[in-house]
Design a protein around this motif. Structure first.
Motif, PDB file in Angstrom:
ATOM      1  N   HIS A  10       0.666  -1.277  -0.064  1.00  0.00           N
ATOM      2  CA  HIS A  10       0.104   0.097  -0.105  1.00  0.00           C
ATOM      3  C   HIS A  10       0.931   1.373  -0.034  1.00  0.00           C
ATOM      4  O   HIS A  10       2.159   1.203   0.285  1.00  0.00           O
ATOM      5  N   GLU A  11       0.285   2.336  -0.054  1.00  0.00           N
ATOM      6  CA  GLU A  11       0.959   3.967  -0.080  1.00  0.00           C
ATOM      7  C   GLU A  11       1.165   4.215   1.169  1.00  0.00           C
ATOM      8  O   GLU A  11       0.354   4.353   2.099  1.00  0.00           O
ATOM      9  N   ILE A  12       2.503   4.607   1.483  1.00  0.00           N
ATOM     10  CA  ILE A  12       2.753   5.262   2.861  1.00  0.00           C
ATOM     11  C   ILE A  12       3.371   6.480   2.457  1.00  0.00           C
ATOM     12  O   ILE A  12       4.050   6.779   1.546  1.00  0.00           O
ATOM     13  N   ALA A  13       3.555   7.617   3.409  1.00  0.00           N
ATOM     14  CA  ALA A  13       4.310   8.700   3.544  1.00  0.00           C
ATOM     15  C   ALA A  13       5.704   8.626   4.227  1.00  0.00           C
ATOM     16  O   ALA A  13       5.773   7.855   5.444  1.00  0.00           O
ATOM     17  N   VAL A  14       6.800   8.976   3.714  1.00  0.00           N
ATOM     18  CA  VAL A  14       8.230   8.736   4.075  1.00  0.00           C
ATOM     19  C   VAL A  14       8.558  10.445   4.555  1.00  0.00           C
ATOM     20  O   VAL A  14       8.588  11.096   3.811  1.00  0.00           O
ATOM     21  N   VAL A  15       9.040  10.738   5.798  1.00  0.00           N
ATOM     22  CA  VAL A  15       9.262  11.899   6.227  1.00  0.00           C
ATOM     23  C   VAL A  15      10.984  12.014   6.586  1.00  0.00           C
ATOM     24  O   VAL A  15      11.100  10.975   7.401  1.00  0.00           O
ATOM     25  N   MET A  16      11.750  12.683   5.797  1.00  0.00           N
ATOM     26  CA  MET A  16      13.113  12.591   5.993  1.00  0.00           C
ATOM     27  C   MET A  16      13.571  13.466   7.029  1.00  0.00           C
ATOM     28  O   MET A  16      12.561  14.247   7.673  1.00  0.00           O
ATOM     29  N   GLY A  19      12.412  17.306   7.155  1.00  0.00           N
ATOM     30  CA  GLY A  19      11.155  17.451   7.096  1.00  0.00           C
ATOM     31  C   GLY A  19      10.543  17.261   5.587  1.00  0.00           C
ATOM     32  O   GLY A  19       9.212  17.414   5.384  1.00  0.00           O
ATOM     33  N   THR A  20      11.529  17.027   4.747  1.00  0.00           N
ATOM     34  CA  THR A  20      10.608  16.895   3.527  1.00  0.00           C
ATOM     35  C   THR A  20       9.851  15.274   3.299  1.00  0.00           C
ATOM     36  O   THR A  20      10.348  14.605   4.231  1.00  0.00           O
ATOM     37  N   GLU A  21       8.885  15.445   2.650  1.00  0.00           N
ATOM     38  CA  GLU A  21       7.940  14.121   2.406  1.00  0.00           C
ATOM     39  C   GLU A  21       7.861  13.478   1.120  1.00  0.00           C
ATOM     40  O   GLU A  21       7.478  14.293   0.284  1.00  0.00           O
ATOM     41  N   LEU A  37      12.132   9.198   9.541  1.00  0.00           N
ATOM     42  CA  LEU A  37      13.130   8.621   9.581  1.00  0.00           C
ATOM     43  C   LEU A  37      14.062   9.235  10.601  1.00  0.00           C
ATOM     44  O   LEU A  37      14.008  10.529  10.531  1.00  0.00           O
ATOM     45  N   ASP A  38      14.982   8.414  11.262  1.00  0.00           N
ATOM     46  CA  ASP A  38      15.800   8.962  12.376  1.00  0.00           C
ATOM     47  C   ASP A  38      17.122   9.385  11.706  1.00  0.00           C
ATOM     48  O   ASP A  38      17.787  10.161  11.901  1.00  0.00           O
ATOM     49  N   VAL A  39      17.597   8.494  10.464  1.00  0.00           N
ATOM     50  CA  VAL A  39      18.727   8.555   9.792  1.00  0.00           C
ATOM     51  C   VAL A  39      18.481   8.182   8.352  1.00  0.00           C
ATOM     52  O   VAL A  39      17.564   7.318   8.061  1.00  0.00           O
ATOM     53  N   ASP A  40      18.879   9.165   7.268  1.00  0.00           N
ATOM     54  CA  ASP A  40      18.527   9.155   5.890  1.00  0.00           C
ATOM     55  C   ASP A  40      19.886   9.512   5.519  1.00  0.00           C
ATOM     56  O   ASP A  40      20.840   9.826   5.827  1.00  0.00           O
ATOM     57  N   PRO A  41      20.015   9.235   4.077  1.00  0.00           N
ATOM     58  CA  PRO A  41      21.083   9.962   3.043  1.00  0.00           C
ATOM     59  C   PRO A  41      21.405  11.328   3.387  1.00  0.00           C
ATOM     60  O   PRO A  41      22.709  11.737   3.121  1.00  0.00           O
ATOM     61  N   LEU A  42      20.537  12.162   4.055  1.00  0.00           N
ATOM     62  CA  LEU A  42      20.845  13.541   4.393  1.00  0.00           C
ATOM     63  C   LEU A  42      21.786  13.737   5.385  1.00  0.00           C
ATOM     64  O   LEU A  42      22.485  14.821   5.706  1.00  0.00           O
ATOM     65  N   THR A  43      21.630  12.828   6.421  1.00  0.00           N
ATOM     66  CA  THR A  43      22.416  12.870   7.609  1.00  0.00           C
ATOM     67  C   THR A  43      23.533  11.893   8.099  1.00  0.00           C
ATOM     68  O   THR A  43      24.244  12.183   8.966  1.00  0.00           O
ATOM     69  N   HIS A  44      23.335  10.625   7.391  1.00  0.00           N
ATOM     70  CA  HIS A  44      24.202   9.559   7.777  1.00  0.00           C
ATOM     71  C   HIS A  44      25.559   9.732   7.270  1.00  0.00           C
ATOM     72  O   HIS A  44      25.823  10.061   5.847  1.00  0.00           O
ATOM     73  N   PRO A  45      27.000   9.557   7.995  1.00  0.00           N
ATOM     74  CA  PRO A  45      28.189   9.874   7.474  1.00  0.00           C
ATOM     75  C   PRO A  45      28.310   8.846   6.630  1.00  0.00           C
ATOM     76  O   PRO A  45      29.298   9.207   5.490  1.00  0.00           O
ATOM     77  N   ALA A  46      27.759   7.591   6.296  1.00  0.00           N
ATOM     78  CA  ALA A  46      28.125   6.881   5.158  1.00  0.00           C
ATOM     79  C   ALA A  46      27.748   7.583   3.833  1.00  0.00           C
ATOM     80  O   ALA A  46      28.468   7.460   2.892  1.00  0.00           O
TER      81      ALA A  46
END
Length: 75
Positions: A10-16, A19-21, A37-46
């Motif tokens: 089904h469809e869900i919303a993901v919030v980075m 704040g972008t969704e 998300l607590d960790v995403d590509p915008l914040t994770h050191p990897a």
């Protein structure tokens, strides 16, 4: 194909973290749920190449350095 063995898709919303969704389809949660998300590509050191410090809790780094002190790969 067997019936009733596949999870609901089904469809869900993901919030980075910034704040972008965006909307995506997933088997997580229920229709319309929001996944924050607590960790995403915008914040994770990897992904960001962050300036994180290695925390030595218990001397593992010191033991490693002592053990391999004279080890060198150069010829």
């Amino acid at each position: 194909m067997k019936k009733d063995i596949h999870p609901d898709y089904h469809e869900i919303a993901v919030v980075m973290t910034d704040g972008t969704e965006y909307k995506t389809r997933s088997t997580w949660g229920k229709e319309g749920d929001v996944l924050k998300l607590d960790v995403d590509p915008l914040t994770h050191p990897a992904w960001t190449g962050g300036n994180t410090q290695l925390v030595d809790t218990g001397g593992q780094v010191a033991r490693f350095n002592k053990r391999f002190k004279g080890f060198s790969i150069s010829e």
